[in-house]
Design a protein around this motif. Structure first.
Motif, PDB file in Angstrom:
ATOM      1  N   GLY A  36      40.426 -45.380 -64.420  1.00 32.92           N
ATOM      2  CA  GLY A  36      40.261 -45.739 -63.029  1.00 32.92           C
ATOM      3  C   GLY A  36      41.470 -45.408 -62.175  1.00 32.92           C
ATOM      4  N   LEU A  37      42.508 -44.875 -62.790  1.00 28.19           N
ATOM      5  CA  LEU A  37      43.687 -44.463 -62.027  1.00 28.19           C
ATOM      6  C   LEU A  37      43.384 -43.208 -61.223  1.00 28.19           C
ATOM      7  N   GLY A  38      43.834 -43.198 -59.987  1.00 27.56           N
ATOM      8  CA  GLY A  38      43.540 -42.071 -59.114  1.00 27.56           C
ATOM      9  C   GLY A  38      44.124 -40.755 -59.586  1.00 27.56           C
ATOM     10  N   GLY A  39      45.200 -40.815 -60.359  1.00 31.10           N
ATOM     11  CA  GLY A  39      45.845 -39.593 -60.821  1.00 31.10           C
ATOM     12  C   GLY A  39      44.948 -38.705 -61.658  1.00 31.10           C
ATOM     13  N   TRP A  40      43.998 -39.304 -62.382  1.00 34.25           N
ATOM     14  CA  TRP A  40      43.073 -38.514 -63.197  1.00 34.25           C
ATOM     15  C   TRP A  40      42.248 -37.560 -62.332  1.00 34.25           C
ATOM     16  N   TYR A  41      42.065 -37.881 -61.089  1.00 38.96           N
ATOM     17  CA  TYR A  41      41.200 -37.105 -60.207  1.00 38.96           C
ATOM     18  C   TYR A  41      41.997 -36.379 -59.122  1.00 38.96           C
ATOM     19  N   LEU A  42      43.077 -36.998 -58.655  1.00 35.69           N
ATOM     20  CA  LEU A  42      43.862 -36.385 -57.590  1.00 35.69           C
ATOM     21  C   LEU A  42      44.721 -35.235 -58.099  1.00 35.69           C
ATOM     22  N   ILE A  43      45.343 -35.408 -59.255  1.00 37.90           N
ATOM     23  CA  ILE A  43      46.241 -34.363 -59.767  1.00 37.90           C
ATOM     24  C   ILE A  43      45.477 -33.067 -60.061  1.00 37.90           C
ATOM     25  N   PRO A  44      44.353 -33.096 -60.804  1.00 34.64           N
ATOM     26  CA  PRO A  44      43.610 -31.840 -60.984  1.00 34.64           C
ATOM     27  C   PRO A  44      43.138 -31.236 -59.672  1.00 34.64           C
ATOM     28  N   ALA A  45      42.733 -32.084 -58.714  1.00 30.56           N
ATOM     29  CA  ALA A  45      42.278 -31.570 -57.426  1.00 30.56           C
ATOM     30  C   ALA A  45      43.407 -30.853 -56.695  1.00 30.56           C
ATOM     31  N   VAL A  46      44.597 -31.456 -56.708  1.00 27.90           N
ATOM     32  CA  VAL A  46      45.746 -30.831 -56.042  1.00 27.90           C
ATOM     33  C   VAL A  46      46.120 -29.523 -56.738  1.00 27.90           C
ATOM     34  N   LEU A  47      46.134 -29.514 -58.058  1.00 30.47           N
ATOM     35  CA  LEU A  47      46.462 -28.292 -58.799  1.00 30.47           C
ATOM     36  C   LEU A  47      45.453 -27.186 -58.510  1.00 30.47           C
ATOM     37  N   CYS A  48      44.186 -27.561 -58.396  1.00 30.56           N
ATOM     38  CA  CYS A  48      43.149 -26.574 -58.083  1.00 30.56           C
ATOM     39  C   CYS A  48      43.368 -25.988 -56.692  1.00 30.56           C
ATOM     40  N   LEU A  49      43.726 -26.834 -55.735  1.00 28.81           N
ATOM     41  CA  LEU A  49      43.970 -26.359 -54.377  1.00 28.81           C
ATOM     42  C   LEU A  49      45.208 -25.472 -54.313  1.00 28.81           C
ATOM     43  N   VAL A  50      46.231 -25.827 -55.067  1.00 26.98           N
ATOM     44  CA  VAL A  50      47.438 -24.999 -55.102  1.00 26.98           C
ATOM     45  C   VAL A  50      47.123 -23.628 -55.688  1.00 26.98           C
ATOM     46  N   ALA A  51      46.360 -23.617 -56.795  1.00 28.94           N
ATOM     47  CA  ALA A  51      45.989 -22.342 -57.410  1.00 28.94           C
ATOM     48  C   ALA A  51      45.161 -21.488 -56.454  1.00 28.94           C
ATOM     49  N   ALA A  52      44.229 -22.112 -55.743  1.00 24.71           N
ATOM     50  CA  ALA A  52      43.413 -21.367 -54.780  1.00 24.71           C
ATOM     51  C   ALA A  52      44.254 -20.846 -53.631  1.00 24.71           C
ATOM     52  N   ASN A  53      45.251 -21.648 -53.224  1.00 27.27           N
ATOM     53  CA  ASN A  53      46.116 -21.237 -52.132  1.00 27.27           C
ATOM     54  C   ASN A  53      46.977 -20.034 -52.502  1.00 27.27           C
ATOM     55  N   LEU A  54      47.295 -19.901 -53.787  1.00 33.56           N
ATOM     56  CA  LEU A  54      48.135 -18.795 -54.236  1.00 33.56           C
ATOM     57  C   LEU A  54      47.328 -17.575 -54.680  1.00 33.56           C
ATOM     58  N   THR A  55      46.018 -17.684 -54.643  1.00 31.21           N
ATOM     59  CA  THR A  55      45.145 -16.602 -55.095  1.00 31.21           C
ATOM     60  C   THR A  55      44.990 -15.533 -54.013  1.00 31.21           C
ATOM     61  N   ASP A  56      44.990 -14.303 -54.452  1.00 31.00           N
ATOM     62  CA  ASP A  56      44.713 -13.192 -53.539  1.00 31.00           C
ATOM     63  C   ASP A  56      43.193 -13.007 -53.484  1.00 31.00           C
ATOM     64  N   TRP A  57      42.575 -13.632 -52.512  1.00 34.41           N
ATOM     65  CA  TRP A  57      41.124 -13.645 -52.427  1.00 34.41           C
ATOM     66  C   TRP A  57      40.550 -12.249 -52.208  1.00 34.41           C
ATOM     67  N   ARG A  58      41.296 -11.371 -51.560  1.00 30.29           N
ATOM     68  CA  ARG A  58      40.785 -10.041 -51.223  1.00 30.29           C
ATOM     69  C   ARG A  58      40.571  -9.184 -52.464  1.00 30.29           C
ATOM     70  N   ARG A  59      41.267  -9.499 -53.543  1.00 29.31           N
ATOM     71  CA  ARG A  59      41.130  -8.707 -54.770  1.00 29.31           C
ATOM     72  C   ARG A  59      40.038  -9.237 -55.691  1.00 29.31           C
ATOM     73  N   LEU A  60      39.435 -10.362 -55.334  1.00 32.79           N
ATOM     74  CA  LEU A  60      38.384 -10.931 -56.169  1.00 32.79           C
ATOM     75  C   LEU A  60      37.058 -10.232 -55.894  1.00 32.79           C
ATOM     76  N   SER A  61      36.230 -10.169 -56.910  1.00 35.10           N
ATOM     77  CA  SER A  61      34.870  -9.678 -56.701  1.00 35.10           C
ATOM     78  C   SER A  61      34.095 -10.711 -55.883  1.00 35.10           C
ATOM     79  N   ARG A  62      32.960 -10.310 -55.380  1.00 36.07           N
ATOM     80  CA  ARG A  62      32.176 -11.201 -54.537  1.00 36.07           C
ATOM     81  C   ARG A  62      31.765 -12.459 -55.306  1.00 36.07           C
ATOM     82  N   SER A  63      31.334 -12.298 -56.543  1.00 34.80           N
ATOM     83  CA  SER A  63      30.904 -13.454 -57.326  1.00 34.80           C
ATOM     84  C   SER A  63      32.079 -14.360 -57.684  1.00 34.80           C
ATOM     85  N   SER A  64      33.222 -13.744 -58.029  1.00 31.65           N
ATOM     86  CA  SER A  64      34.410 -14.545 -58.345  1.00 31.65           C
ATOM     87  C   SER A  64      34.921 -15.287 -57.119  1.00 31.65           C
ATOM     88  N   ARG A  65      34.823 -14.633 -55.975  1.00 28.22           N
ATOM     89  CA  ARG A  65      35.261 -15.276 -54.735  1.00 28.22           C
ATOM     90  C   ARG A  65      34.408 -16.504 -54.427  1.00 28.22           C
TER      91      ARG A  65
END
Length: 293
Positions: free
Chosen positions: A91-120
């Protein structure tokens, strides 16, 4: 060799910074534009009725079960206590907030223009999902901490000293931070997110999240009414976040007369095989078309 590596690393860092800033600014512009051009058309949810029912239920639970829970504190078997101690950590928020933040950071650092349409499309869905979790769990967590310290209800651990209804508003002491339960609020928000995304499995999500929320009673950290109040608070924040996401066209279709409905393009797993790729590409085109403001 090191003299050559240093400029290269510096250029890579600058490139990564520019990409991150560019992705952030692009996202901000998209959100601002959609808020500006899309009307605030939300389902007619009887919020007053639901909030009143939630408060009445918490009061009824408090009048009937809180005193008994306070007296039974410490009376559970050691094996049962160990089991609830294990479950309550989920029930600790960290179980859900930490993965969410890491996912957003990874998406923020991704070069979306190089992804295929399905991957994007797949990265886009994971980004929206992570942001929904962050909003539902994070905002409800901030609200419950303001409420619990503002109300200042003594926890069951101090039942013999203070009784079942001892209030110390703004004492800023963890002993007097019982109502509502923070863990239960987190689980209510998690249930709300799962309810919106997987409505056909709502009973499984409710059983699992309510079980984890109820462990706060058995470990002596909260009264039953604390958990009921917290669970309802987290659920309300998740539903509200889903409504805003639906208005923006993220994950959900435009709000209907009932609740936000996930788009057909929302998937967190890629389809396998050529048929799956064709279908995913078609959904990606539909997503890009539907997401235009």
């Amino acid at each position: 060799m090191s003299e050559l590596e240093d400029p290269y690393r510096a250029m890579s860092a600058v490139s990564l910074y520019r990409r991150s800033l560019g992705n952030f600014l692009d996202t901000t512009r998209i959100v601002q534009r959609r808020f500006a051009v899309r009307p605030a058309r939300y389902p007619e949810i009887p919020w007053l009725v639901w909030v009143s029912a939630w408060l009445l239920l918490a009061i009824a639970i408090g009048l009937t079960l809180d005193s008994a829970a306070g007296r039974m504190r410490g009376g559970w078997t050691p094996g049962f206590v160990r089991f609830t101690d294990f479950l309550t950590d989920f029930g600790l928020g960290g179980w859900y907030l930490i993965p969410a933040v890491l996912c957003l950071v990874a998406a923020n650092l991704t070069d979306w223009r190089r992804l295929s349409r399905s991957s994007r499309l797949l990265v886009y869905n994971w980004t929206c999902f992570a942001f929904l979790v962050l909003c539902a769990v994070g905002l409800s967590g901030l609200a419950v901490n303001l409420l619990k310290y503002g109300i200042g209800r003594a926890r069951p651990l101090y039942f013999n000293d203070y009784g079942v209804l001892s209030l110390h508003p703004f004492a800023m002491d963890a002993r007097f931070a019982g109502f509502p339960s923070g863990h239960a609020t987190t689980m209510g928000a998690v249930f709300g997110v799962l309810l919106l995304l997987f409505p056909r499995r709502w009973h499984i999500a409710l059983a699992a999240s309510a079980l984890i929320a109820s462990t706060r009673v058995f470990v002596g950290a909260h009264y039953p009414s604390d958990t009921v109040a917290g669970f309802g608070l987290g659920l309300a924040f998740a539903i509200a976040a889903g409504l805003v996401f639906a208005r923006l066209g993220f994950i959900f279709r435009r709000p209907s007369s009932t609740r936000p409905v996930p788009k057909r393009t929302f998937r967190l797993l890629s389809s396998s095989g050529s048929k799956g790729k064709t279908s995913l590409a078609r959904r990606s085109r539909e997503q890009l078309s539907a997401d235009r403001p």
